[in-house]
Scaffold this active site. Sequence first.
Site, PDB file in Angstrom:
ATOM      1  N   LYS A  61       0.834  -1.210   0.000  1.00 52.35           N
ATOM      2  CA  LYS A  61       0.000   0.000   0.000  1.00 52.35           C
ATOM      3  C   LYS A  61       0.865   1.256   0.000  1.00 52.35           C
ATOM      4  CE  LYS A  61       0.846   0.815   4.589  1.00 52.35           C
ATOM      5  NZ  LYS A  61       1.607   1.967   5.111  1.00 52.35           N
ATOM      6  N   PRO A 116       9.120  -3.922  -0.721  1.00 56.08           N
ATOM      7  CA  PRO A 116      10.343  -3.634   0.038  1.00 56.08           C
ATOM      8  C   PRO A 116      10.163  -3.846   1.543  1.00 56.08           C
ATOM      9  CG  PRO A 116       9.891  -1.880  -1.539  1.00 56.08           C
ATOM     10  CD  PRO A 116       8.695  -2.772  -1.552  1.00 56.08           C
ATOM     11  N   ILE A 117      11.204  -4.345   2.183  1.00 54.69           N
ATOM     12  CA  ILE A 117      11.190  -4.551   3.629  1.00 54.69           C
ATOM     13  C   ILE A 117      11.497  -3.234   4.321  1.00 54.69           C
ATOM     14  CG2 ILE A 117      12.314  -5.770   5.537  1.00 54.69           C
ATOM     15  CD1 ILE A 117      12.983  -7.977   3.404  1.00 54.69           C
ATOM     16  N   ALA A 118      10.735  -2.905   5.367  1.00 61.69           N
ATOM     17  CA  ALA A 118      10.899  -1.645   6.104  1.00 61.69           C
ATOM     18  C   ALA A 118      10.837  -0.455   5.154  1.00 61.69           C
ATOM     19  CB  ALA A 118      12.209  -1.641   6.896  1.00 61.69           C
ATOM     20  N   GLY A 172       7.824   1.150   4.330  1.00 64.28           N
ATOM     21  CA  GLY A 172       6.620   1.954   4.516  1.00 64.28           C
ATOM     22  C   GLY A 172       5.466   1.536   3.634  1.00 64.28           C
ATOM     23  N   MET A 173       5.524   0.324   3.066  1.00 61.63           N
ATOM     24  CA  MET A 173       4.470  -0.130   2.161  1.00 61.63           C
ATOM     25  C   MET A 173       3.682  -1.321   2.684  1.00 61.63           C
ATOM     26  SD  MET A 173       6.024   0.288  -1.664  1.00 61.63           S
ATOM     27  CE  MET A 173       4.410  -0.164  -2.331  1.00 61.63           C
ATOM     28  N   GLY A 218       5.018  -6.753   5.263  1.00 63.56           N
ATOM     29  CA  GLY A 218       4.790  -7.761   6.298  1.00 63.56           C
ATOM     30  C   GLY A 218       3.320  -7.938   6.609  1.00 63.56           C
ATOM     31  N   SER A 219       2.585  -6.833   6.588  1.00 61.81           N
ATOM     32  CA  SER A 219       1.145  -6.898   6.830  1.00 61.81           C
ATOM     33  C   SER A 219       0.438  -7.629   5.697  1.00 61.81           C
ATOM     34  CB  SER A 219       0.573  -5.483   6.978  1.00 61.81           C
ATOM     35  OG  SER A 219       1.138  -4.831   8.101  1.00 61.81           O
ATOM     36  N   ALA A 220       0.910  -7.420   4.454  1.00 62.58           N
ATOM     37  CA  ALA A 220       0.351  -8.155   3.314  1.00 62.58           C
ATOM     38  C   ALA A 220       0.603  -9.653   3.469  1.00 62.58           C
ATOM     39  CB  ALA A 220       0.958  -7.644   2.009  1.00 62.58           C
ATOM     40  N   ASP A 273      -1.980  -2.314   9.759  1.00 60.65           N
ATOM     41  CA  ASP A 273      -2.055  -2.396   8.298  1.00 60.65           C
ATOM     42  C   ASP A 273      -2.623  -3.723   7.789  1.00 60.65           C
ATOM     43  OD1 ASP A 273      -1.025   0.140   8.020  1.00 60.65           O
ATOM     44  OD2 ASP A 273       1.035  -0.532   7.666  1.00 60.65           O
TER      45      ASP A 273
END
EC number: 2.7.1.148
Length: 310
Positions: free
Chosen positions: A16, A102-104, A106-107, A110-112, A144
């Site tokens: 996101k 991307p990890i860390a 802001g998208m 991990g929540s996805a 998220d």
Amino acid sequence: MRDARGRSVTVKAPGKINVYFRVGALQADGYHDVASLYQAVSLCEEVTAEHSDEFTVRFTGPIDTTDLATDGSNLAVRAARLLAEHTGYAGGVALTILKRVPIAGGMGGGSADAAATLVACDELWGTGLGRSGLLPLAAMLGADVPFALEGGTAVGTGRGDELSPALAKGTFHWVLALSDAGLSTPVVYEALDAHRDRHATHLGTQPDLVKVDTAVLQAVRVGDADSLADAMHNDLQTAALNLAPDLMTLLELGESRGALAGIVSGSGPTVAFLVQDAQAASELRGVLTRSGVRALTVTGPVVGARIIEG
């Protein structure tokens, strides 16, 4: 519950962009009230769930996952365990995550992963909660996760997990500029609080409660990229730029070479550039790539976690 042995389920869930993000004053409990407009975009994670007696996770794909936890602290593993505990399922699951977000960054990658895991395990195990039954579990996993489950465009308030769908028309075109270095969300919030303290005289008292501006809601409602470019905002951006000054140069480059506007997504460091159409997206991606920046073109909004195989 069905016998899950011998089959697998693959679920896709979107990353996101925080098109708009306001942060209220620091509360006594250490949290902030936030108001966000999320847009799910076409950069997606894929989670494949297979039967196992234990809970395991492994990663594939173009993202460097060397530093990601694969034990019980991993958010996808936590999601699977939570569903098993909630439904009384006695087995485990072997998760394979194809990472693209991307990890860390802001998208919400991990929540996805967590949202996709909930959907995949619910289908694999035959626990039958469905999307509506999974939402309360998603909210327990993080702010998220419910949005990754639902997708589309939504307003998030409270801690960001109180979601209400936002009407959105058409397709918005984005160019994502990716960074090799992540930014820690708690560190960015701490930097924001410190910045506000240092400049309290100029900035004034921060409100306890914040809301999404009507201008940004109207822009997505009519599908007007120019209006959305004018309305985008992120309270965390100043803090992210202070922690990673190179992002300012990146923002200036994109906005000088065709972007309608650029914004640090969430706590960063991913920068999202809004452009007019697919051709403009392709051209800006080329500019960024030639400047040594990893860049992707995506569109939004897209649907939330959904089964693609199984």
